[in-house]
Design a protein around this motif. Sequence first.
Motif, mmCIF file in Angstrom:
data_model
loop_
_atom_site.group_PDB
_atom_site.id
_atom_site.type_symbol
_atom_site.label_atom_id
_atom_site.label_comp_id
_atom_site.label_asym_id
_atom_site.label_seq_id
_atom_site.Cartn_x
_atom_site.Cartn_y
_atom_site.Cartn_z
ATOM 1 N N ILE A 221 140.613 8.722 -50.173
ATOM 2 C CA ILE A 221 141.239 10.022 -49.985
ATOM 3 C C ILE A 221 142.678 9.934 -50.476
ATOM 4 N N PRO A 222 143.107 10.899 -51.276
ATOM 5 C CA PRO A 222 144.514 10.884 -51.688
ATOM 6 C C PRO A 222 145.426 10.915 -50.465
ATOM 7 N N THR A 223 146.422 10.064 -50.458
ATOM 8 C CA THR A 223 147.360 10.024 -49.339
ATOM 9 C C THR A 223 148.560 10.912 -49.636
ATOM 10 N N PRO A 224 149.303 11.328 -48.604
ATOM 11 C CA PRO A 224 149.101 10.980 -47.200
ATOM 12 C C PRO A 224 148.020 11.846 -46.547
ATOM 13 N N TYR A 225 147.349 11.254 -45.546
ATOM 14 C CA TYR A 225 146.415 12.074 -44.780
ATOM 15 C C TYR A 225 146.484 11.709 -43.291
ATOM 16 N N LEU A 226 146.144 12.702 -42.485
ATOM 17 C CA LEU A 226 146.167 12.595 -41.027
ATOM 18 C C LEU A 226 144.742 12.664 -40.504
ATOM 19 N N VAL A 227 144.389 11.755 -39.603
ATOM 20 C CA VAL A 227 143.070 11.771 -38.972
ATOM 21 C C VAL A 227 143.179 12.452 -37.607
ATOM 22 N N LEU A 228 142.311 13.425 -37.384
ATOM 23 C CA LEU A 228 142.164 14.045 -36.065
ATOM 24 C C LEU A 228 140.861 13.501 -35.495
ATOM 25 N N GLY A 229 140.948 12.494 -34.623
ATOM 26 C CA GLY A 229 139.775 11.730 -34.223
ATOM 27 C C GLY A 229 139.252 12.041 -32.837
ATOM 28 N N SER A 230 137.924 12.152 -32.720
ATOM 29 C CA SER A 230 137.238 12.328 -31.426
ATOM 30 C C SER A 230 137.791 13.525 -30.654
ATOM 31 N N THR A 231 137.909 14.658 -31.316
ATOM 32 C CA THR A 231 138.550 15.826 -30.697
ATOM 33 C C THR A 231 137.558 16.689 -29.911
ATOM 34 N N TRP A 232 138.098 17.332 -28.886
ATOM 35 C CA TRP A 232 137.388 18.298 -28.053
ATOM 36 C C TRP A 232 138.098 19.654 -28.176
ATOM 37 N N PRO A 233 137.462 20.735 -27.766
ATOM 38 C CA PRO A 233 138.124 22.046 -27.851
ATOM 39 C C PRO A 233 139.498 22.089 -27.187
ATOM 40 N N GLU A 234 139.656 21.366 -26.063
ATOM 41 C CA GLU A 234 140.959 21.352 -25.385
ATOM 42 C C GLU A 234 142.047 20.755 -26.274
ATOM 43 N N ASP A 235 141.679 19.757 -27.085
ATOM 44 C CA ASP A 235 142.636 19.181 -28.042
ATOM 45 C C ASP A 235 142.882 20.150 -29.187
ATOM 46 N N GLU A 236 141.804 20.758 -29.633
ATOM 47 C CA GLU A 236 141.872 21.620 -30.810
ATOM 48 C C GLU A 236 142.714 22.870 -30.563
ATOM 49 N N ASN A 237 142.760 23.303 -29.311
ATOM 50 C CA ASN A 237 143.614 24.454 -28.977
ATOM 51 C C ASN A 237 145.083 24.167 -29.283
ATOM 52 N N ILE A 238 145.455 22.896 -29.262
ATOM 53 C CA ILE A 238 146.847 22.507 -29.515
ATOM 54 C C ILE A 238 147.151 22.449 -31.005
ATOM 55 N N PHE A 239 146.234 21.835 -31.789
ATOM 56 C CA PHE A 239 146.594 21.607 -33.192
ATOM 57 C C PHE A 239 146.017 22.620 -34.181
ATOM 58 N N THR A 240 145.000 23.407 -33.814
ATOM 59 C CA THR A 240 144.461 24.362 -34.796
ATOM 60 C C THR A 240 145.488 25.416 -35.235
ATOM 61 N N PRO A 241 146.406 25.866 -34.352
ATOM 62 C CA PRO A 241 147.435 26.797 -34.862
ATOM 63 C C PRO A 241 148.384 26.142 -35.864
ATOM 64 N N LEU A 242 148.332 24.787 -35.940
ATOM 65 C CA LEU A 242 149.255 24.045 -36.798
ATOM 66 C C LEU A 242 148.626 23.591 -38.111
#
Length: 409
Positions: A221-242
């Motif tokens: 994968i071309p860098t830089p990249y960020l991994v969002l690992g083992s996420t649940w909806p409660e986590d996703e509520n924080i980062f999906t707006p971002l």
Amino acid sequence: MIHIFLLFYRPLYAAFKWILIAGQSLWGSKLKAAIELKEQPLNIPSLKPDVFWFHASSGEIEYVKSLIRESKVRFPNCSLIVSYSSPSATKLFDSIQNQVDFFFPLPWDQPRRIQNLLKQLQPKAFFFARTDLWSELIYQLTKTPTKIYIISYNPSLNFLNRLWSRLFLSHFSGIFCTEPFQESILKDLVTDPKTVSCPGDTRFDQVFWRLQQPTKVPFQIPTPYLVLGSTWPEDENIFTPLLNQIVAMGYKIVWSPHEIQTANIHRISLILQKSKLTYQKFSDLSSTEVDVILIDRIGYLADFYRHADGAFIGGSFKAKVHSVMEPLCCAIPVITGPHIQNSPEAMRYHQIIMNELRVVQVTTSSNEFIAALEKIKTMQKGDFKKLLIGNLEKNRYATRRIMNSIFDN
């Protein structure tokens, strides 16, 4: 005292079992599968005289994989068997298939079933992984010549756990915990303090072993990249707006949800479509020139950490953070939510600052999440990796220390 405990435990467990079986039609698919697993008849193969039995719930099998490999090297003529409590454990056996002679689900924790199983298997040594301890099984093991050990023990040590520990752990030949404070508490609870030691966490050995194997990811994968690992909806509520802001910072995103059922992957796909970001599912990937790669397959997440620039670890806005060990061993900075108390390594590396960056950054909001990512973006990557790799080396070889303690004394 164990007999008094069992007078209460056995009828309560029998009632619990009856409720589970009687109400089976009411339960979800996961619980139904677990019940069916307990009822499954066992076809035990012919085994060699020396049997080493390892038990794990599911993901806890990762804590004894290194011991299984080491046991096969030291004792090539022994039989290694693995029992498990959860149906999901079978997905984690691939890397030890060649070392293990027999995988099987642990039956109900009741006297007759356990007695019959021990009579058939006659293990020389029994190894519990982490925390999946069963009272009847331990009691029946104490009535045999089998040596009992627990590996990478990480107890909660609340009042009830301490009471249980006083009753049962004194019958163990070796209690190998992960943190020094656990060692001092456990020494006060057992009859022989010499059985308790803190050799470290065997999962570090497993993770480092995995990193020495060829990657299963067939592309870069071309860098830089960020991994969002083992996420649940409660986590996703924080980062999906971002998500758009993260991509605007120059990052590609590898998003690996904890649940990869079709319905959940579809739900996340709708989020990505609404964000107007380009994405492809890993199973259909034709080009890495997209904003987001959505992982919809099991067994690849750890390999994506290898070349990532940072990782967010899910579960940490829900209740319990998932493993931060894999990204740490890849020497990348980690972001979590507030719920990390279940993870000793997350707690430990949250306290460590390297190259002016906290190794595990704990966040409680979207604003803190993006601030943590900005710190990662501006750090000196090479210096951070070098310092972290040097620190992580101190966590290696717990397996060797445990094996030496058991077999060289």
